[in-house]
Design a protein around this motif. Structure first.
Motif, PDB file in Angstrom:
ATOM      1  N   LEU A 293     -11.871  -2.484  -8.495  1.00  0.00           N
ATOM      2  CA  LEU A 293     -10.809  -3.555  -8.442  1.00  0.00           C
ATOM      3  C   LEU A 293     -11.522  -4.714  -8.420  1.00  0.00           C
ATOM      4  CD1 LEU A 293      -8.662  -2.156  -5.383  1.00  0.00           C
ATOM      5  CD2 LEU A 293      -8.557  -1.520  -7.827  1.00  0.00           C
ATOM      6  N   PRO A 294     -10.672  -5.670  -9.196  1.00  0.00           N
ATOM      7  CA  PRO A 294     -11.351  -7.132  -9.256  1.00  0.00           C
ATOM      8  C   PRO A 294     -11.755  -7.774  -7.906  1.00  0.00           C
ATOM      9  CG  PRO A 294      -9.395  -6.723 -10.687  1.00  0.00           C
ATOM     10  CD  PRO A 294      -9.309  -5.623  -9.721  1.00  0.00           C
ATOM     11  N   ASN A 295     -12.747  -8.409  -8.164  1.00  0.00           N
ATOM     12  CA  ASN A 295     -13.175  -9.280  -6.787  1.00  0.00           C
ATOM     13  C   ASN A 295     -12.633 -10.661  -7.262  1.00  0.00           C
ATOM     14  OD1 ASN A 295     -16.073  -7.584  -6.413  1.00  0.00           O
ATOM     15  ND2 ASN A 295     -14.993  -8.322  -4.757  1.00  0.00           N
ATOM     16  N   GLU A 296     -11.874 -11.373  -6.206  1.00  0.00           N
ATOM     17  CA  GLU A 296     -11.394 -12.684  -6.494  1.00  0.00           C
ATOM     18  C   GLU A 296     -12.759 -13.626  -6.320  1.00  0.00           C
ATOM     19  OE1 GLU A 296      -8.266 -13.572  -6.848  1.00  0.00           O
ATOM     20  OE2 GLU A 296      -8.052 -11.445  -6.990  1.00  0.00           O
ATOM     21  N   PRO A 297     -12.699 -14.877  -6.732  1.00  0.00           N
ATOM     22  CA  PRO A 297     -13.878 -15.867  -6.655  1.00  0.00           C
ATOM     23  C   PRO A 297     -14.446 -15.813  -5.306  1.00  0.00           C
ATOM     24  CG  PRO A 297     -12.293 -16.511  -7.808  1.00  0.00           C
ATOM     25  CD  PRO A 297     -11.613 -15.622  -7.402  1.00  0.00           C
ATOM     26  N   ASP A 298     -13.756 -15.718  -4.192  1.00  0.00           N
ATOM     27  CA  ASP A 298     -14.251 -15.749  -2.889  1.00  0.00           C
ATOM     28  C   ASP A 298     -14.979 -14.316  -2.469  1.00  0.00           C
ATOM     29  OD1 ASP A 298     -12.004 -14.285  -2.387  1.00  0.00           O
ATOM     30  OD2 ASP A 298     -11.435 -15.425  -0.674  1.00  0.00           O
ATOM     31  N   GLY A 299     -14.880 -13.216  -3.227  1.00  0.00           N
ATOM     32  CA  GLY A 299     -15.369 -11.863  -2.880  1.00  0.00           C
ATOM     33  C   GLY A 299     -14.660 -11.193  -2.346  1.00  0.00           C
ATOM     34  N   THR A 300     -13.372 -11.699  -1.875  1.00  0.00           N
ATOM     35  CA  THR A 300     -12.408 -10.539  -1.561  1.00  0.00           C
ATOM     36  C   THR A 300     -11.730  -9.966  -2.650  1.00  0.00           C
ATOM     37  OG1 THR A 300     -10.607 -12.424  -1.682  1.00  0.00           O
ATOM     38  CG2 THR A 300     -11.763 -12.502   0.299  1.00  0.00           C
ATOM     39  N   ILE A 301     -11.045  -8.873  -2.150  1.00  0.00           N
ATOM     40  CA  ILE A 301     -10.298  -8.093  -3.136  1.00  0.00           C
ATOM     41  C   ILE A 301      -8.967  -8.033  -2.593  1.00  0.00           C
ATOM     42  CG2 ILE A 301      -9.839  -5.653  -4.274  1.00  0.00           C
ATOM     43  CD1 ILE A 301     -12.782  -4.810  -3.180  1.00  0.00           C
ATOM     44  N   ARG A 302      -7.784  -8.214  -3.343  1.00  0.00           N
ATOM     45  CA  ARG A 302      -6.484  -8.470  -3.000  1.00  0.00           C
ATOM     46  C   ARG A 302      -6.096  -7.246  -1.940  1.00  0.00           C
ATOM     47  NH1 ARG A 302      -2.749  -7.957  -6.421  1.00  0.00           N
ATOM     48  NH2 ARG A 302      -1.351  -9.269  -5.487  1.00  0.00           N
ATOM     49  N   LEU A 303      -5.594  -7.651  -0.862  1.00  0.00           N
ATOM     50  CA  LEU A 303      -5.217  -6.388   0.157  1.00  0.00           C
ATOM     51  C   LEU A 303      -3.874  -5.598  -0.946  1.00  0.00           C
ATOM     52  CD1 LEU A 303      -5.129  -4.921   2.790  1.00  0.00           C
ATOM     53  CD2 LEU A 303      -3.521  -6.654   3.573  1.00  0.00           C
ATOM     54  N   GLU A 304      -3.234  -6.255  -1.352  1.00  0.00           N
ATOM     55  CA  GLU A 304      -2.208  -5.439  -2.330  1.00  0.00           C
ATOM     56  C   GLU A 304      -2.924  -4.265  -3.151  1.00  0.00           C
ATOM     57  OE1 GLU A 304      -2.452  -8.492  -2.110  1.00  0.00           O
ATOM     58  OE2 GLU A 304      -0.691  -9.051  -0.654  1.00  0.00           O
ATOM     59  N   SER A 305      -3.932  -4.947  -3.766  1.00  0.00           N
ATOM     60  CA  SER A 305      -4.519  -3.841  -4.835  1.00  0.00           C
ATOM     61  C   SER A 305      -5.286  -2.837  -4.344  1.00  0.00           C
ATOM     62  CB  SER A 305      -5.812  -5.006  -5.632  1.00  0.00           C
ATOM     63  OG  SER A 305      -5.124  -5.759  -6.365  1.00  0.00           O
ATOM     64  N   ILE A 306      -5.662  -3.103  -3.067  1.00  0.00           N
ATOM     65  CA  ILE A 306      -6.552  -1.889  -2.378  1.00  0.00           C
ATOM     66  C   ILE A 306      -5.583  -0.805  -2.085  1.00  0.00           C
ATOM     67  CG2 ILE A 306      -7.775  -1.234  -0.242  1.00  0.00           C
ATOM     68  CD1 ILE A 306      -9.098  -4.192  -0.166  1.00  0.00           C
ATOM     69  N   ILE A 307      -4.383  -1.267  -1.300  1.00  0.00           N
ATOM     70  CA  ILE A 307      -3.257  -0.468  -1.004  1.00  0.00           C
ATOM     71  C   ILE A 307      -2.738   0.293  -2.135  1.00  0.00           C
ATOM     72  CG2 ILE A 307      -0.887  -0.221   0.009  1.00  0.00           C
ATOM     73  CD1 ILE A 307      -1.722  -2.550   1.817  1.00  0.00           C
ATOM     74  N   ASP A 308      -2.605  -0.375  -3.196  1.00  0.00           N
ATOM     75  CA  ASP A 308      -1.956   0.374  -4.498  1.00  0.00           C
ATOM     76  C   ASP A 308      -3.060   1.386  -5.100  1.00  0.00           C
ATOM     77  OD1 ASP A 308       0.161  -1.141  -4.150  1.00  0.00           O
ATOM     78  OD2 ASP A 308      -0.082  -2.610  -5.656  1.00  0.00           O
ATOM     79  N   ALA A 309      -4.380   1.269  -4.812  1.00  0.00           N
ATOM     80  CA  ALA A 309      -5.422   1.993  -5.559  1.00  0.00           C
ATOM     81  C   ALA A 309      -5.606   3.246  -4.712  1.00  0.00           C
ATOM     82  CB  ALA A 309      -6.581   1.318  -5.670  1.00  0.00           C
ATOM     83  N   ILE A 310      -5.027   3.433  -3.450  1.00  0.00           N
ATOM     84  CA  ILE A 310      -5.230   4.498  -2.563  1.00  0.00           C
ATOM     85  C   ILE A 310      -4.599   5.642  -3.323  1.00  0.00           C
ATOM     86  CG2 ILE A 310      -4.906   5.573  -0.297  1.00  0.00           C
ATOM     87  CD1 ILE A 310      -5.364   2.922   0.917  1.00  0.00           C
ATOM     88  N   ARG A 311      -5.243   6.784  -3.629  1.00  0.00           N
ATOM     89  CA  ARG A 311      -4.617   7.858  -4.069  1.00  0.00           C
ATOM     90  C   ARG A 311      -3.682   8.643  -3.118  1.00  0.00           C
ATOM     91  NH1 ARG A 311      -6.396   7.805  -9.507  1.00  0.00           N
ATOM     92  NH2 ARG A 311      -8.729   7.148  -9.482  1.00  0.00           N
TER      93      ARG A 311
END
Length: 350
Positions: free
Chosen positions: A105-123
């Motif tokens: 998933l894309p890293n933001e410039p500050d190194g984080t990954i959007r929390l919503e993206s993580i949740i959406d990526a869970i199978r």
């Protein structure tokens, strides 16, 4: 005699480390009988608020062992950042050795990954999908220039995963720097994580080693994985002894100087017409230098010009460099580097 800004891994063991290595009390660590390794593992587990620790020769092996321990079967999946060290710089071992799929998933410039993206990526549960077993965060974030993940962000990811059966692993190769930058203790910096891989050969300057910390049952399984990966090192106390010295040095305030020197050097480089540094993003001992007003000149050309004048840096991509400060540098080295960067800027910008 180069001034080496390529990485904080280039440091040499201190005299105190060398004496500790020579005098180390050792045993066979594959039999869990090396007292110096046991002391290091116990101290690291306590420092990070985890139940147990396991000493590894490298951070890459430590991360891989964590992945293979959390993922029970081949074809399972972990979620990582698109700029993460696990994805970009660890040889694809999770897939080629562990049989684990990586969903980036894309890293933001500050190194984080959007929390919503993580949740959406869970199978979801479906025979067509791999099973999501682990999420990996990186702190500080290497490719993003040593950015520090906010403690609240890590806690929010942990909370989102709570009760899901999905582990939160932190690649904390430079977690030392994150703790210094945020002013929190080590256990707070990793609060909510299930496992953490911590490098001993970066900021604290030991010659070799990483420690994986986590629950006792997880570490027991990881010990078996470490053996299969060739990480059983027998009389490893000679290495662990240097790590223990590095821990003492960290407690004495070692890394604040690295951060201050990085900020001073970054500010001076940013003032030159050839270079740009996002000074607001210089948080620890790593930062990125972007090329501007360079015409057809690439970062490789600039690296060569710097090397000819005694400076070593990393070419991050065709238009940027990475600089790392570390314990082997001095204030005189920073002064010399500022002069050399100015000379190179004057040569390239006409």
């Amino acid at each position: 005699n180069f001034i080496d800004f390529r990485s904080d891994t280039v440091t040499k063991p201190t005299d105190v480390m060398r004496r500790a290595m020579a005098d180390a009390c050792v045993g066979d660590d594959v039999f869990s009988e090396d007292p110096t390794v046991i002391r290091l593992e116990s101290r690291m587990a306590a420092l990070f608020g985890k139940e147990a620790g396991l000493f590894f020769p490298t951070g890459t092996m430590s991360n891989l062992a964590a992945i293979m321990t959390w993922c029970d079967g081949r074809g399972e999946e972990i979620i990582v950042g698109s700029s993460s060290h696990i994805l970009l710089y660890e040889g694809g071992g999770a897939a080629s050795i562990g049989g684990v799929a990586l969903r980036s998933l894309p890293n933001e410039p500050d190194g984080t990954i959007r929390l919503e993206s993580i949740i959406d990526a869970i199978r979801t549960v479906d025979i067509h999908y791999p099973v999501t077993r682990m999420v990996a965060l990186e702190n500080t974030h290497n490719y993003c220039g040593g950015r520090v993940l906010p403690v609240g962000y890590v806690a929010s990811v942990a909370e989102a995963l709570r009760g899901s059966g999905i582990a939160l692993h932190m690649d904390g190769a430079r977690i030392w720097n994150a703790a210094i930058a945020t002013g929190v203790d080590m256990s707070e910096a990793v609060r909510g994580t299930d496992s953490v891989s911590i490098c001993m050969s970066k900021g604290i300057g030991a010659p070799v080693g990483s420690v994986l910390v986590g629950p006792a049952d997880f570490i027991a399984k990881a010990r078996r994985v470490r053996k299969a990966l060739g990480g059983g090192m027998r009389q490893a106390g000679v290495l662990a002894a240097a790590c223990l010295v590095g821990l003492d040095d960290f407690s004495a305030g070692l890394m604040q100087t690295d951060h201050a020197r990085a900020k001073r050097l970054a500010s001076a480089i940013d003032a030159l017409p050839l270079f740009r540094v996002n000074l607001d993003e210089v948080e620890t001992n790593l930062f990125v230098v972007y090329l501007v007003q360079c015409g057809t000149c690439t970062s490789a050309d600039v690296c060569n010009l710097l090397k000819e004048r005694g400076i070593l840096v990393v070419c991050r991509n065709p238009t940027s460099l990475r600089i790392a400060t570390h314990r082997d540098l001095t204030d005189d080295d920073i002064d010399a580097a500022i002069r050399i960067f100015k000379d190179v800027s004057d040569i390239v910008v006409v």
